[in-house]
Design an enzyme around this catalytic site. Structure first.
Site, PDB file in Angstrom:
ATOM      1  N   ASN A  29      -3.710   1.307  10.697  1.00  0.00           N
ATOM      2  CA  ASN A  29      -4.209   0.551   9.546  1.00  0.00           C
ATOM      3  C   ASN A  29      -5.656   0.984   9.271  1.00  0.00           C
ATOM      4  O   ASN A  29      -6.530   0.840  10.133  1.00  0.00           O
ATOM      5  CB  ASN A  29      -4.124  -0.942   9.879  1.00  0.00           C
ATOM      6  CG  ASN A  29      -4.619  -1.803   8.750  1.00  0.00           C
ATOM      7  OD1 ASN A  29      -5.658  -1.519   8.165  1.00  0.00           O
ATOM      8  ND2 ASN A  29      -3.905  -2.856   8.430  1.00  0.00           N
ATOM      9  N   HIS A  74     -10.230  -0.938   7.352  1.00  0.00           N
ATOM     10  CA  HIS A  74     -11.653  -1.146   7.624  1.00  0.00           C
ATOM     11  C   HIS A  74     -12.529   0.074   7.335  1.00  0.00           C
ATOM     12  O   HIS A  74     -13.749  -0.037   7.316  1.00  0.00           O
ATOM     13  CB  HIS A  74     -11.857  -1.721   9.027  1.00  0.00           C
ATOM     14  CG  HIS A  74     -11.264  -3.097   9.100  1.00  0.00           C
ATOM     15  ND1 HIS A  74     -11.544  -4.067   8.169  1.00  0.00           N
ATOM     16  CD2 HIS A  74     -10.343  -3.645   9.931  1.00  0.00           C
ATOM     17  CE1 HIS A  74     -10.848  -5.161   8.429  1.00  0.00           C
ATOM     18  NE2 HIS A  74     -10.107  -4.921   9.493  1.00  0.00           N
ATOM     19  N   HIS A 109      -3.474  -2.683   3.582  1.00  0.00           N
ATOM     20  CA  HIS A 109      -3.214  -4.035   3.077  1.00  0.00           C
ATOM     21  C   HIS A 109      -3.961  -4.186   1.759  1.00  0.00           C
ATOM     22  O   HIS A 109      -5.189  -4.188   1.735  1.00  0.00           O
ATOM     23  CB  HIS A 109      -3.707  -5.050   4.113  1.00  0.00           C
ATOM     24  CG  HIS A 109      -3.417  -6.483   3.766  1.00  0.00           C
ATOM     25  ND1 HIS A 109      -3.696  -7.514   4.628  1.00  0.00           N
ATOM     26  CD2 HIS A 109      -2.879  -7.063   2.660  1.00  0.00           C
ATOM     27  CE1 HIS A 109      -3.341  -8.664   4.061  1.00  0.00           C
ATOM     28  NE2 HIS A 109      -2.860  -8.419   2.868  1.00  0.00           N
ATOM     29  N   ARG A 169      -5.139  -6.568  -0.598  1.00  0.00           N
ATOM     30  CA  ARG A 169      -5.306  -8.026  -0.677  1.00  0.00           C
ATOM     31  C   ARG A 169      -5.553  -8.438  -2.119  1.00  0.00           C
ATOM     32  O   ARG A 169      -6.074  -7.666  -2.923  1.00  0.00           O
ATOM     33  CB  ARG A 169      -6.486  -8.474   0.200  1.00  0.00           C
ATOM     34  CG  ARG A 169      -6.262  -8.228   1.680  1.00  0.00           C
ATOM     35  CD  ARG A 169      -7.393  -8.833   2.493  1.00  0.00           C
ATOM     36  NE  ARG A 169      -7.237 -10.262   2.600  1.00  0.00           N
ATOM     37  CZ  ARG A 169      -6.812 -10.899   3.685  1.00  0.00           C
ATOM     38  NH1 ARG A 169      -6.538 -10.241   4.780  1.00  0.00           N
ATOM     39  NH2 ARG A 169      -6.695 -12.205   3.680  1.00  0.00           N
ATOM     40  N   ARG A 172     -10.699  -6.879  -1.179  1.00  0.00           N
ATOM     41  CA  ARG A 172     -11.949  -6.827  -0.404  1.00  0.00           C
ATOM     42  C   ARG A 172     -12.129  -5.500   0.338  1.00  0.00           C
ATOM     43  O   ARG A 172     -13.223  -5.161   0.742  1.00  0.00           O
ATOM     44  CB  ARG A 172     -12.040  -7.997   0.566  1.00  0.00           C
ATOM     45  CG  ARG A 172     -11.067  -7.929   1.712  1.00  0.00           C
ATOM     46  CD  ARG A 172     -11.345  -8.985   2.745  1.00  0.00           C
ATOM     47  NE  ARG A 172     -10.942 -10.305   2.304  1.00  0.00           N
ATOM     48  CZ  ARG A 172     -10.589 -11.271   3.157  1.00  0.00           C
ATOM     49  NH1 ARG A 172     -10.620 -11.060   4.459  1.00  0.00           N
ATOM     50  NH2 ARG A 172     -10.202 -12.449   2.720  1.00  0.00           N
ATOM     51  N   GLU A 209       1.059  -3.347   3.271  1.00  0.00           N
ATOM     52  CA  GLU A 209       1.071  -4.780   3.604  1.00  0.00           C
ATOM     53  C   GLU A 209       0.642  -5.546   2.369  1.00  0.00           C
ATOM     54  O   GLU A 209      -0.334  -5.167   1.714  1.00  0.00           O
ATOM     55  CB  GLU A 209       0.065  -5.089   4.711  1.00  0.00           C
ATOM     56  CG  GLU A 209       0.445  -4.594   6.057  1.00  0.00           C
ATOM     57  CD  GLU A 209      -0.639  -4.938   7.077  1.00  0.00           C
ATOM     58  OE1 GLU A 209      -1.597  -5.663   6.746  1.00  0.00           O
ATOM     59  OE2 GLU A 209      -0.533  -4.448   8.198  1.00  0.00           O
ATOM     60  N   THR A 231      -5.635 -11.558   8.674  1.00  0.00           N
ATOM     61  CA  THR A 231      -4.367 -12.284   8.610  1.00  0.00           C
ATOM     62  C   THR A 231      -4.277 -13.228   9.808  1.00  0.00           C
ATOM     63  O   THR A 231      -4.394 -12.786  10.953  1.00  0.00           O
ATOM     64  CB  THR A 231      -3.190 -11.283   8.629  1.00  0.00           C
ATOM     65  OG1 THR A 231      -3.486 -10.239   7.704  1.00  0.00           O
ATOM     66  CG2 THR A 231      -1.897 -11.953   8.232  1.00  0.00           C
ATOM     67  N   GLU A 234       7.771  -7.527  12.175  1.00  0.00           N
ATOM     68  CA  GLU A 234       6.585  -7.150  12.940  1.00  0.00           C
ATOM     69  C   GLU A 234       6.126  -8.412  13.657  1.00  0.00           C
ATOM     70  O   GLU A 234       5.725  -9.395  13.022  1.00  0.00           O
ATOM     71  CB  GLU A 234       5.476  -6.620  12.010  1.00  0.00           C
ATOM     72  CG  GLU A 234       4.234  -6.234  12.811  1.00  0.00           C
ATOM     73  CD  GLU A 234       3.119  -5.660  11.945  1.00  0.00           C
ATOM     74  OE1 GLU A 234       3.373  -5.191  10.818  1.00  0.00           O
ATOM     75  OE2 GLU A 234       1.966  -5.697  12.418  1.00  0.00           O
ATOM     76  N   HIS A 290      -1.385  -6.577  15.552  1.00  0.00           N
ATOM     77  CA  HIS A 290      -2.522  -7.480  15.321  1.00  0.00           C
ATOM     78  C   HIS A 290      -3.307  -7.729  16.609  1.00  0.00           C
ATOM     79  O   HIS A 290      -2.751  -8.194  17.593  1.00  0.00           O
ATOM     80  CB  HIS A 290      -2.117  -8.830  14.706  1.00  0.00           C
ATOM     81  CG  HIS A 290      -3.228  -9.372  13.846  1.00  0.00           C
ATOM     82  ND1 HIS A 290      -4.338  -9.989  14.373  1.00  0.00           N
ATOM     83  CD2 HIS A 290      -3.431  -9.328  12.506  1.00  0.00           C
ATOM     84  CE1 HIS A 290      -5.162 -10.317  13.396  1.00  0.00           C
ATOM     85  NE2 HIS A 290      -4.639  -9.917  12.247  1.00  0.00           N
TER      86      HIS A 290
HETATM   87  N1  PXP Z   1      -0.248  -5.923  11.295  1.00  0.00           N
HETATM   88  C1  PXP Z   1      -0.515  -6.756  10.257  1.00  0.00           C
HETATM   89  C2  PXP Z   1       0.635  -7.371   9.538  1.00  0.00           C
HETATM   90  C3  PXP Z   1      -1.830  -7.022   9.850  1.00  0.00           C
HETATM   91  O1  PXP Z   1      -2.060  -7.852   8.809  1.00  0.00           O
HETATM   92  C4  PXP Z   1      -2.886  -6.371  10.527  1.00  0.00           C
HETATM   93  C5  PXP Z   1      -4.293  -6.582  10.083  1.00  0.00           C
HETATM   94  O2  PXP Z   1      -4.454  -6.159   8.783  1.00  0.00           O
HETATM   95  C6  PXP Z   1      -2.572  -5.502  11.573  1.00  0.00           C
HETATM   96  C7  PXP Z   1      -1.251  -5.318  11.958  1.00  0.00           C
HETATM   97  C8  PXP Z   1      -3.609  -4.751  12.318  1.00  0.00           C
HETATM   98  O3  PXP Z   1      -4.389  -5.648  13.047  1.00  0.00           O
HETATM   99  P1  PXP Z   1      -5.697  -5.124  13.765  1.00  0.00           P
HETATM  100  O4  PXP Z   1      -6.640  -4.664  12.684  1.00  0.00           O
HETATM  101  O5  PXP Z   1      -6.188  -6.335  14.487  1.00  0.00           O
HETATM  102  O6  PXP Z   1      -5.286  -4.010  14.655  1.00  0.00           O
END
Ligand code: PXP
Length: 240
Positions: A7, A10, A43, A45, A49, A70, A101, A151, A191
């Site tokens: 992901n 960031h 993601h 949003r 953001r 996402e 999330t 997931e 997550h």
């Molecule tokens: N899976 C989902 C569904 C999420 O919303 C997120 C965060 O955007 C992640 C995985 C990844 O989480 P992390 O950034 O804490 O690794």
């Protein structure tokens, strides 16, 4: 082997802090793929953001592996997904005021728009994954809703404050993974996973994919994005 989807939200968070064009998540996605990621997760949003519509459009053209979008189950997002056609859509709950999330989706109590949206996505050949807590009711409801994947939310495991809580949360994930597999759902997880707690997660039964973001982007600041990806891949290889 367990697939690693990274992901890159960031990277976009840093860009949006200045509202300029760098660092570009499109460049990050290319580097992450070259370093061995099996897929790119973003993601989009409602408040834009971090990832913005421009990223989604360009990434659809440039991603060579698999694009996992996402999104919240809203009419706006279903329309975007049907237009962009990512390989996978992961439906997530979304609150404007949350930092990230927070919990899994309530599929069991899901509104009509969710069921209709899932059917439309699947009709368009898009794989649908539902981000849920490791809970039997949610797993059964996900199967009924027509998803192919779940997931499992690993946040409670990742945030456990002592070893008993950690073991309890891990066992919840194990039971959920067993049930999801029995219900013919592909088992993914994510997550809050990092370079320490991912090792044990790799031992979950039937686990096929991990979605990891924050810890990899954080490490990339110090060691570079390619090394950060490779180190996570090595953890997965050693523990798969
Ligand atoms: N899976 C989902 C569904 C999420 O919303 C997120 C965060 O955007 C992640 C995985 C990844 O989480 P992390 O950034 O804490 O690794």
């Amino acid at each position: 082997m367990i697939a690693l989807h990274i992901n890159i939200d960031h990277v976009a968070t840093v860009r949006q802090a200045r509202q300029i064009s760098e660092p570009d998540p499109v460049t990050a996605a290319g580097l992450v793929e070259l370093a061995g990621a099996d897929g790119i997760t973003i993601h989009l949003r409602e408040d834009r953001r971090h990832i913005i519509d421009r990223d989604v459009r360009i990434l659809r053209e440039t991603i060579q592996t698999r694009m996992n979008l996402e999104m919240a189950a809203t009419a706006e997002m279903f329309a975007i997904a049907l237009d962009i056609r990512p390989d996978i859509v992961t439906l997530v709950p979304e609150k404007r005021e949350e930092v990230t999330t927070e919990g899994g989706l309530d599929i069991a109590g899901a509104a009509e728009i969710m069921h209709k949206g899932i059917a439309q996505l699947r009709g368009a050949g898009i794989r649908v994954s539902l981000f849920i807590d490791p809970d039997a009711e949610q797993i059964k409801a996900s199967q009924k809703a027509g998803a192919e994947d779940v997931e499992l939310h690993t946040g409670c495991y990742a945030n456990a404050e002592n070893s008993e809580e950690l073991d309890r949360e891990y066992q919840r994930l194990v039971s959920a993974a067993e049930l999801a597999h029995q219900e013919k759902l592909q088992v993914n997880a994510g997550h809050g996973l990092n370079y320490i707690n991912t090792q044990r997660i790799c031992g979950l039964p039937h686990l096929r994919e991990l979605n990891i973001g924050h810890s990899i982007v954080s490490r990339a600041i110090f060691v570079g994005i390619s090394q950060a990806v490779q180190e996570m891949r090595e953890i997965i290889i050693r523990n798969s």
